[in-house]
Design an enzyme around this catalytic site. Structure first.
Site, PDB file in Angstrom:
ATOM      1  N   GLY B  53       0.824  -1.198   0.000  1.00  0.00           N
ATOM      2  CA  GLY B  53       0.000   0.000   0.000  1.00  0.00           C
ATOM      3  C   GLY B  53       0.857   1.245   0.000  1.00  0.00           C
ATOM      4  N   SER B  54       0.331   2.318  -0.577  1.00  0.00           N
ATOM      5  CA  SER B  54       1.022   3.600  -0.498  1.00  0.00           C
ATOM      6  C   SER B  54       0.693   4.248   0.837  1.00  0.00           C
ATOM      7  CB  SER B  54       0.590   4.499  -1.650  1.00  0.00           C
ATOM      8  OG  SER B  54       1.019   3.950  -2.871  1.00  0.00           O
ATOM      9  N   GLY B  55       1.446   5.282   1.165  1.00  0.00           N
ATOM     10  CA  GLY B  55       1.192   5.983   2.417  1.00  0.00           C
ATOM     11  C   GLY B  55       2.180   5.644   3.511  1.00  0.00           C
ATOM     12  N   HIS B  56       3.075   4.675   3.218  1.00  0.00           N
ATOM     13  CA  HIS B  56       4.074   4.241   4.200  1.00  0.00           C
ATOM     14  C   HIS B  56       5.466   4.759   3.871  1.00  0.00           C
ATOM     15  CE1 HIS B  56       1.116   1.710   6.027  1.00  0.00           C
ATOM     16  NE2 HIS B  56       0.951   0.974   4.938  1.00  0.00           N
ATOM     17  N   ASP B 109      -2.630  -7.980   0.473  1.00  0.00           N
ATOM     18  CA  ASP B 109      -1.409  -8.238  -0.301  1.00  0.00           C
ATOM     19  C   ASP B 109      -1.337  -9.704  -0.710  1.00  0.00           C
ATOM     20  OD1 ASP B 109       0.285  -5.647  -0.181  1.00  0.00           O
ATOM     21  OD2 ASP B 109      -0.464  -5.901   1.845  1.00  0.00           O
ATOM     22  N   HIS B 218      -1.496   0.395  10.764  1.00  0.00           N
ATOM     23  CA  HIS B 218      -2.754   0.976  10.301  1.00  0.00           C
ATOM     24  C   HIS B 218      -3.718   1.132  11.462  1.00  0.00           C
ATOM     25  CE1 HIS B 218      -0.824  -1.620   7.346  1.00  0.00           C
ATOM     26  NE2 HIS B 218      -1.087  -0.665   6.485  1.00  0.00           N
TER      27      HIS B 218
END
Lengths: 211, 334
Positions: B53-56, B109, B218
């Protein structure tokens, strides 16, 4: 309401997209309680893209292609568990079916049964695992055991079963996804994926009843 | 929430475009996908494809580079990339030697990469995968495969990238990567929530004076919520947990990473390492390498994690080779 033609089925799918898009913040709120809160954004994002594709590519040669278009758009834009699971709901249901030009209750039931089996095989979830299966499986079973094969009756029955399924998820410990690590702390909260399934069934019956 | 973004739905696309514009000398975008490859990658070897995921940030994209991953498939915010993106990424870097997929052990994932591997098969691309599950607070040891992947990704990408560069065959790269995966543990602590760009509500709620041990990246609940304490008490508890988990013994050779989760300052992270180093000395661990940085983050989430990698001669060999990306560098000149 006995059957829907290809155009009506396309409208039905777009109606489903809108229902999920409108539920974005509701789904986010539910998912934030025990998940990571991305379900609303993910689902509405996928449905927005699916809606655009459905509108741009209509008219479709058959119902199958309309379903496939929606499923593929979701699968190829959403990512996350929801992308595969909810993409499969529309994509895999029609995979091995003959060309459908008129969608009736029995065919819709078959599509959803196929999808249910594929999703279970892929994700490995069963009833009681606090996933979308908890709403989808009872809904499909209710449709199969409903004597009246009218679309409106079938979907009405499915809605009741899906809603019950969503309620039931409150009692479960999650076995999949991020709520898993909560163990018993997830009890009392409904599953966001199951909620989406219920929203989809409610949208379908609303559309069919308004025809 | 004040967030420097444009339209919410364009966040990933615009962030990626910015990164690739700035670092275009290293990277090339993969046809119409939220994915890119390292232009200077070594050829004729097993390819390492990472994703998540993006955002990390800087994970995952910041770990594509020399001696690291060959390419990355980026998902939406906190959501796995889709099978098509992963497939196109694999196709773009496959050299006929096979592709190793490396990603965190999350339901999304796993589903998407599994599906991508099925698609790869149709293109005769050999594949294997390693799921990172270093977060020892996310499930008990008996349910290792339920554990989540967090900052341990960094070490695993480093070692797997080096093993690929060394010219190992796919099954050997897989063996080394799995060994590394099983030698890494992480324990985290959250002090404040992160957010999904465009969503006003934070990803979880913590009272002003509360912290949570073992909380996931998260906002997945951890093992204990308690009141805020001085750094030494926090580190004592965390080190105790990870030491027990790894059964650390005198003269074990280790690499350590103190990773910030987004908004925690270097002042705080360095203080954490100060406390950590007391334990390392007391327990007579051999510190091969250590690092204090924010690699695996969740937007403005507050808190940190401690990752320990236990090294043997083989892992050390791969750990020690030079590598470079705009966000991560190891070796002679770094």
């Amino acid at each position: 309401m006995k059957t829907m033609n290809i155009e009506q089925t396309t409208d039905l799918l777009i109606y489903v997209c809108d229902a999920i898009i409108d539920s974005k913040s509701y789904l986010t709120e539910i998912d934030s309680k025990i998940g990571d809160g991305d379900h609303g954004v993910g689902m509405s994002g996928g449905m927005e893209k699916a809606k655009v594709a459905l509108q741009a590519r209509r008219p479709f040669p058959d119902v199958n292609t309309a379903f496939k278009t929606m499923g593929l758009m979701m699968l190829n834009t959403m990512g996350g568990a929801s992308g595969v699971i909810f993409g499969s709901l529309f994509l895999s249901g029609v995979k091995n079916m003959d060309t459908i030009t008129e969608l009736d209750g029995e065919k819709l039931t078959q599509i959803l049964r196929n999808a249910l089996e594929e999703i279970k095989a892929r994700g490995g979830a069963n009833i009681g695992d606090k996933t979308m299966i908890d709403a989808l499986e009872p809904a499909v079973e209710a449709m199969e055991s409903c004597d009246n094969k009218d679309l409106s009756s079938l979907l009405g029955t499915a809605c009741i079963a899906a809603d019950e399924g969503v309620e039931n998820t409150k009692n479960y410990i999650a076995r999949f996804g991020r709520a898993k690590s909560l163990m018993e702390r997830a009890v009392g909260y409904q599953d966001a994926g199951a909620t989406s399934v219920a929203i989809i069934f409610h949208a379908m019956v609303e559309y069919v009843d308004a025809l | 929430m004040k967030k420097i973004i444009n339209k919410e739905s364009d966040v990933v696309e615009e962030m990626l475009s910015g990164y690739l514009e700035a670092y275009g000398r290293y990277y090339e975008r993969i046809s119409l996908q939220n994915a890119f490859l390292f232009k200077g990658r070594r050829r004729g070897k097993v390819s390492l494809v990472i994703g998540g995921g993006s955002g990390h940030e800087p994970l995952f994209g910041g770990f594509v580079g020399e001696g690291l991953a060959d390419a990355v498939a980026c998902g939406n915010i906190f959501a796995s990339p889709n099978p098509q993106t992963i497939l196109e990424t694999a196709k773009a870097v496959d050299e006929g030697k096979g592709v190793l997929f490396l990603y965190g052990n999350y339901a999304g994932d796993n589903l998407n990469f599994d599906m991508a591997e099925e698609l790869c098969e149709m293109y005769d691309i050999k594949t294997a995968h390693v799921r990172v599950w270093d977060d020892c607070a996310s499930a008990p040891k008996e349910r290792m495969q339920d554990r989540r992947g967090i900052a341990g990704d960094v070490y695993l990408i480093k070692i797997a990238g080096a093993a690929c560069d060394a010219g190992l065959e796919l099954n050997e790269v897989l063996r080394v990567a799995e060994k590394a995966r099983d030698s890494i543990n992480t324990i985290g602590l959250a002090t404040s929530p992160g957010s999904i760009p465009g969503v006003d509500k934070p990803t979880f709620e913590l009272e002003e004076d509360e912290i949570e041990f073992g909380m996931g990246l998260h906002g997945e609940p951890g093992i204990e919520r308690t009141t805020m304490k001085p750094a030494n008490e926090l580190v004592d508890r965390m080190y105790g947990l990870i030491k027990k988990e790894m059964d650390l013994q005198e003269s074990d050779e280790v690499a350590l990473l103190v990773n910030g989760l987004g908004s925690t300052t270097l002042l705080e992270l360095n203080t954490v390492y100060f406390e950590l180093s007391k334990h390392l000395r007391k327990d007579k661990l051999k510190v091969h390498d250590a690092e204090i940085k924010s690699y695996c983050t969740c937007q403005e989430m507050g808190g940190f994690s401690i990752t320990i990698l236990r090294l043997d001669d083989e892992l050390k060999k791969y750990y020690d080779t030079a590598c470079f990306s705009p966000y991560y560098a190891r070796g002679e000149i770094s």
